[in-house]
Design a protein around this motif. Structure first.
Motif, PDB file in Angstrom:
ATOM      1  N   PRO A  68      42.443  46.555  -3.921  1.00 15.71           N
ATOM      2  CA  PRO A  68      43.342  45.452  -3.898  1.00 15.71           C
ATOM      3  C   PRO A  68      43.360  44.187  -4.382  1.00 15.71           C
ATOM      4  O   PRO A  68      43.926  44.425  -5.622  1.00 15.71           O
ATOM      5  N   GLU A  69      42.219  43.547  -4.032  1.00 14.27           N
ATOM      6  CA  GLU A  69      41.461  41.999  -4.131  1.00 14.27           C
ATOM      7  C   GLU A  69      41.245  42.305  -5.551  1.00 14.27           C
ATOM      8  O   GLU A  69      40.878  41.672  -6.480  1.00 14.27           O
ATOM      9  N   PHE A  70      40.460  43.655  -5.908  1.00 11.08           N
ATOM     10  CA  PHE A  70      39.652  43.556  -7.114  1.00 11.08           C
ATOM     11  C   PHE A  70      40.283  43.888  -8.619  1.00 11.08           C
ATOM     12  O   PHE A  70      40.522  43.412  -9.461  1.00 11.08           O
ATOM     13  N   THR A  71      41.589  44.964  -7.922  1.00 12.57           N
ATOM     14  CA  THR A  71      42.768  45.313  -9.078  1.00 12.57           C
ATOM     15  C   THR A  71      43.431  43.941  -9.359  1.00 12.57           C
ATOM     16  O   THR A  71      43.584  43.158 -10.716  1.00 12.57           O
ATOM     17  N   GLU A  72      43.498  43.459  -8.430  1.00 13.02           N
ATOM     18  CA  GLU A  72      44.551  42.139  -8.759  1.00 13.02           C
ATOM     19  C   GLU A  72      44.016  40.811  -9.602  1.00 13.02           C
ATOM     20  O   GLU A  72      44.291  40.612 -10.276  1.00 13.02           O
ATOM     21  N   ARG A  73      42.359  40.672  -9.432  1.00 18.63           N
ATOM     22  CA  ARG A  73      41.420  39.735  -9.571  1.00 18.63           C
ATOM     23  C   ARG A  73      41.402  40.289 -11.428  1.00 18.63           C
ATOM     24  O   ARG A  73      41.264  39.301 -12.714  1.00 18.63           O
ATOM     25  N   ALA A 107      43.386  42.899 -13.263  1.00 20.40           N
ATOM     26  CA  ALA A 107      44.638  43.762 -13.404  1.00 20.40           C
ATOM     27  C   ALA A 107      46.600  42.358 -13.410  1.00 20.40           C
ATOM     28  O   ALA A 107      47.741  43.063 -13.365  1.00 20.40           O
ATOM     29  N   GLY A 108      45.732  41.297 -12.467  1.00 18.78           N
ATOM     30  CA  GLY A 108      46.798  41.052 -12.157  1.00 18.78           C
ATOM     31  C   GLY A 108      48.271  41.874 -10.865  1.00 18.78           C
ATOM     32  O   GLY A 108      49.032  41.234 -11.170  1.00 18.78           O
ATOM     33  N   GLU A 109      47.569  42.728 -10.553  1.00 23.44           N
ATOM     34  CA  GLU A 109      48.455  43.775 -10.070  1.00 23.44           C
ATOM     35  C   GLU A 109      47.710  44.162  -8.153  1.00 23.44           C
ATOM     36  O   GLU A 109      46.444  44.579  -8.314  1.00 23.44           O
ATOM     37  N   ARG A 110      48.376  44.190  -7.355  1.00 25.76           N
ATOM     38  CA  ARG A 110      47.930  44.340  -5.532  1.00 25.76           C
ATOM     39  C   ARG A 110      48.204  46.015  -5.755  1.00 25.76           C
ATOM     40  O   ARG A 110      49.208  45.907  -5.420  1.00 25.76           O
ATOM     41  N   CYS A 111      47.036  46.474  -5.897  1.00 21.15           N
ATOM     42  CA  CYS A 111      47.150  47.870  -5.650  1.00 21.15           C
ATOM     43  C   CYS A 111      45.849  48.469  -6.002  1.00 21.15           C
ATOM     44  O   CYS A 111      44.699  47.827  -6.541  1.00 21.15           O
ATOM     45  N   TRP A 112      45.208  49.811  -4.490  1.00 19.39           N
ATOM     46  CA  TRP A 112      44.165  50.527  -5.375  1.00 19.39           C
ATOM     47  C   TRP A 112      44.588  50.489  -7.059  1.00 19.39           C
ATOM     48  O   TRP A 112      45.239  50.944  -7.366  1.00 19.39           O
ATOM     49  N   SER A 113      43.222  50.937  -7.820  1.00 22.96           N
ATOM     50  CA  SER A 113      43.194  51.880  -8.668  1.00 22.96           C
ATOM     51  C   SER A 113      41.972  52.066  -9.221  1.00 22.96           C
ATOM     52  O   SER A 113      40.862  52.074  -8.441  1.00 22.96           O
ATOM     53  N   SER A 114      41.419  53.140 -10.495  1.00 22.90           N
ATOM     54  CA  SER A 114      40.677  54.127 -10.443  1.00 22.90           C
ATOM     55  C   SER A 114      40.460  53.701 -11.905  1.00 22.90           C
ATOM     56  O   SER A 114      40.958  53.151 -12.541  1.00 22.90           O
ATOM     57  N   LEU A 115      38.585  53.753 -12.086  1.00 22.24           N
ATOM     58  CA  LEU A 115      38.358  53.696 -13.354  1.00 22.24           C
ATOM     59  C   LEU A 115      36.817  54.996 -14.186  1.00 22.24           C
ATOM     60  O   LEU A 115      36.540  54.258 -12.826  1.00 22.24           O
ATOM     61  N   ARG A 116      37.820  54.779 -14.583  1.00 23.58           N
ATOM     62  CA  ARG A 116      36.585  56.533 -14.903  1.00 23.58           C
ATOM     63  C   ARG A 116      35.033  55.792 -14.942  1.00 23.58           C
ATOM     64  O   ARG A 116      35.470  55.077 -16.917  1.00 23.58           O
ATOM     65  N   PRO A 117      33.798  56.292 -15.415  1.00 25.64           N
ATOM     66  CA  PRO A 117      32.076  55.294 -15.598  1.00 25.64           C
ATOM     67  C   PRO A 117      32.749  56.079 -17.029  1.00 25.64           C
ATOM     68  O   PRO A 117      31.902  54.486 -18.277  1.00 25.64           O
ATOM     69  N   VAL A 133      24.847  50.971 -13.217  1.00 25.43           N
ATOM     70  CA  VAL A 133      25.831  50.040 -11.746  1.00 25.43           C
ATOM     71  C   VAL A 133      25.805  48.963 -12.396  1.00 25.43           C
ATOM     72  O   VAL A 133      24.628  48.410 -12.471  1.00 25.43           O
ATOM     73  N   PHE A 134      27.068  48.216 -12.068  1.00 28.54           N
ATOM     74  CA  PHE A 134      26.644  47.101 -12.837  1.00 28.54           C
ATOM     75  C   PHE A 134      27.941  46.026 -11.691  1.00 28.54           C
ATOM     76  O   PHE A 134      28.672  46.756 -10.768  1.00 28.54           O
ATOM     77  N   ASP A 135      27.963  44.852 -11.167  1.00 33.62           N
ATOM     78  CA  ASP A 135      27.635  44.557 -10.151  1.00 33.62           C
ATOM     79  C   ASP A 135      28.868  42.711 -10.704  1.00 33.62           C
ATOM     80  O   ASP A 135      28.659  42.711 -11.514  1.00 33.62           O
ATOM     81  N   VAL A 136      30.621  43.294 -10.377  1.00 35.06           N
ATOM     82  CA  VAL A 136      31.263  42.438 -10.851  1.00 35.06           C
ATOM     83  C   VAL A 136      31.506  41.836 -10.045  1.00 35.06           C
ATOM     84  O   VAL A 136      32.978  42.468  -9.347  1.00 35.06           O
ATOM     85  N   GLY A 137      31.601  40.430  -9.782  1.00 34.58           N
ATOM     86  CA  GLY A 137      31.837  39.552  -8.367  1.00 34.58           C
ATOM     87  C   GLY A 137      31.546  40.664  -7.219  1.00 34.58           C
ATOM     88  O   GLY A 137      32.626  40.254  -6.267  1.00 34.58           O
ATOM     89  N   GLY A 138      30.755  41.002  -6.808  1.00 37.06           N
ATOM     90  CA  GLY A 138      30.949  41.735  -5.042  1.00 37.06           C
ATOM     91  C   GLY A 138      30.807  42.813  -5.521  1.00 37.06           C
ATOM     92  O   GLY A 138      30.411  43.884  -4.593  1.00 37.06           O
ATOM     93  N   ARG A 139      31.699  43.457  -6.856  1.00 39.52           N
ATOM     94  CA  ARG A 139      31.499  44.525  -6.345  1.00 39.52           C
ATOM     95  C   ARG A 139      30.820  45.950  -7.447  1.00 39.52           C
ATOM     96  O   ARG A 139      31.101  45.554  -9.053  1.00 39.52           O
ATOM     97  N   GLU A 140      30.424  47.326  -6.757  1.00 40.88           N
ATOM     98  CA  GLU A 140      29.390  48.182  -7.914  1.00 40.88           C
ATOM     99  C   GLU A 140      30.981  48.449  -8.835  1.00 40.88           C
ATOM    100  O   GLU A 140      31.481  49.084  -8.338  1.00 40.88           O
ATOM    101  N   ILE A 141      30.377  48.942 -10.235  1.00 39.31           N
ATOM    102  CA  ILE A 141      31.225  49.495 -11.214  1.00 39.31           C
ATOM    103  C   ILE A 141      29.683  50.237 -11.892  1.00 39.31           C
ATOM    104  O   ILE A 141      29.066  50.192 -11.800  1.00 39.31           O
ATOM    105  N   ASN A 142      30.701  52.000 -11.660  1.00 37.70           N
ATOM    106  CA  ASN A 142      29.835  53.246 -11.920  1.00 37.70           C
ATOM    107  C   ASN A 142      30.268  53.109 -13.707  1.00 37.70           C
ATOM    108  O   ASN A 142      31.280  52.685 -13.777  1.00 37.70           O
ATOM    109  N   ALA A 143      28.935  52.610 -14.845  1.00 35.40           N
ATOM    110  CA  ALA A 143      29.208  53.469 -15.721  1.00 35.40           C
ATOM    111  C   ALA A 143      28.668  53.983 -16.944  1.00 35.40           C
ATOM    112  O   ALA A 143      27.321  54.431 -16.296  1.00 35.40           O
ATOM    113  N   LEU A 144      28.970  55.057 -17.994  1.00 36.80           N
ATOM    114  CA  LEU A 144      28.482  55.849 -18.507  1.00 36.80           C
ATOM    115  C   LEU A 144      28.430  55.430 -20.187  1.00 36.80           C
ATOM    116  O   LEU A 144      29.760  54.820 -20.248  1.00 36.80           O
TER     117      LEU A 144
END
Ligand code: ADP
Ligand code: MG
Length: 329
Positions: free
Chosen positions: A243-248, A250-260, A288-299
């Motif tokens: 939720p912290e990441f999603t809020e930062r 996308a402005g919504e406080r919830c879990w989210s998913s993002l395909r690589p 693998v990217f680091d976005v503000g301490g959160r790892e994001i997998n990407a293709l």
């Protein structure tokens, strides 16, 4: 749309163990339907409830609109391909296949003729006189399939039928099963713990967790729009974001998913990121990217100029690709 199998608030408990816990589900006639979930999530028990080898502790099963209570397995118009094939070792292939017809009192000649047809259907013509012990795993699988189809069931139940095969054979059998189901037009209920198998084969999928269904949908629904963290984690290679990441982002406080594959490199806009690592996969780079301490997998498609590891870059995605999820029940 006729429903082939319905679960109406079905539970099956063994003492304290809730193997199946309050299931509501409708499987439509002619569907290739997958029950997908980790080991112990209640998939086999659900199949056994349809087949009539188990009775619900509470609730009801309906088969083509008819209450299944009190109807014995052999009168349910349903047949099962078991996980371990369960062929009779002392019977020849043809006698294994013809077994169900013998039980029904069909004459010997007619039995043999129908069993031969079934062997042809599963691409084992002429194998009738062999002993199951002399067959490969893949061939035994086909015999089990022929044996289950010989009674012309309206619903075929398959419990991890490809689990024992090696990868190449498994992929071949996936195609053949799919093709067979289309040709016969009967309802398949297919159990697997392999998300790739469910996604590639099924018309619709039910995702199981601890005796409950977390989500029912088409492969695309399940893959692109997982409703919960459990489904996203189990089904995909998606990034599951707190939720912290999603809020930062996308402005919504919830879990989210993002395909690589939704993540791309941009010159401006998007989010500051650091490339942590990358590997070359032929047509793509896995990054693998680091976005503000959160790892994001990407293709990232090969051909794009890739920054070096440790470089500061910017990454982005379409707003609609960040899929917001409900909280866990
Ligand atoms: P799956 O096929 O998804 O691996 P199962 O339906 O076989 O799961 O089992 C679901 C749960 O019920 C597991 O915890 C399993 O140990 C338990 N279970 C299944 N059958 C029985 C039984 N006959 N007696 C006691 N517990 C059982
Ligand atoms: Mg099982």
């Amino acid at each position: 749309m006729t429903s082939a199998v319905s679960f109406i608030n079905v539970s099956r408990h063994y003492g304290e163990i809730r193997a199946v816990d309050g299931l509501d589900l409708e499987i439509r006639e002619g569907e290739f339907f997958a029950l997908l979930g980790p080991s112990g999530s209640g998939k086999t028990t659900s199949l056994r409830l349809i087949a009539g080898f188990e009775r619900p502790t509470t609730g009801h099963i309906e088969i083509f609109g008819e209450r299944a209570e009190g109807i014995p397995p052999y009168r349910r118009n349903v047949n099962t391909v078991f996980q371990d094939y369960a062929l009779f070792p002392h019977l020849s292939v043809i006698d294994n296949v013809a077994y169900g017809l013998k039980m029904k009192g069909v004459s010997k000649n007619e039995r043999r003729a129908t069993a031969e047809e079934m062997l042809e259907l599963v691409k084992l013509p002429g194998y009738g006189d062999r002993s199951p012990a002399k067959l490969s795993g893949g061939q035994r699988q086909r015999v089990a399939l022929a044996r289950a189809l010989v009674n012309k069931p309206k619903v075929l139940l398959l419990d991890e039928p490809l689990g024992a095969l090696d990868l190449k054979l498994r992929e071949q059998m996936q195609e053949e099963l799919k093709d067979l189901q289309k040709r016969l037009g009967i309802t398949f209920v297919f159990v697997t713990h392999d998300q790739g198998e469910a996604l590639s084969m099924a018309d619709r999928i039910a995702v199981f967790d601890s005796g409950r269904i977390r989500q029912v949908g088409t492969p695309e629904d399940i893959y692109r729009k997982p409703r919960s963290r459990f489904v996203a984690d189990f089904v995909g290679s998606s990034n599951v974001l707190p939720p912290e990441f999603t809020e930062r982002v996308a402005g919504e406080r919830c879990w989210s998913s993002l395909r690589p594959e939704a993540v791309r490199l941009v010159k401006s806009g998007g989010h500051e990121a650091t490339l942590v690592s990358s590997s070359y996969l032929g047509s793509q780079y896995r990054c693998v990217f680091d976005v503000g301490g959160r790892e994001i997998n990407a293709l990232i498609p090969a051909g794009a100029k890739l920054p070096a590891e440790g470089d500061e870059v910017r990454i982005s995605w379409n707003k609609s690709d960040l899929h917001l999820m409900e909280d866990e029940a």
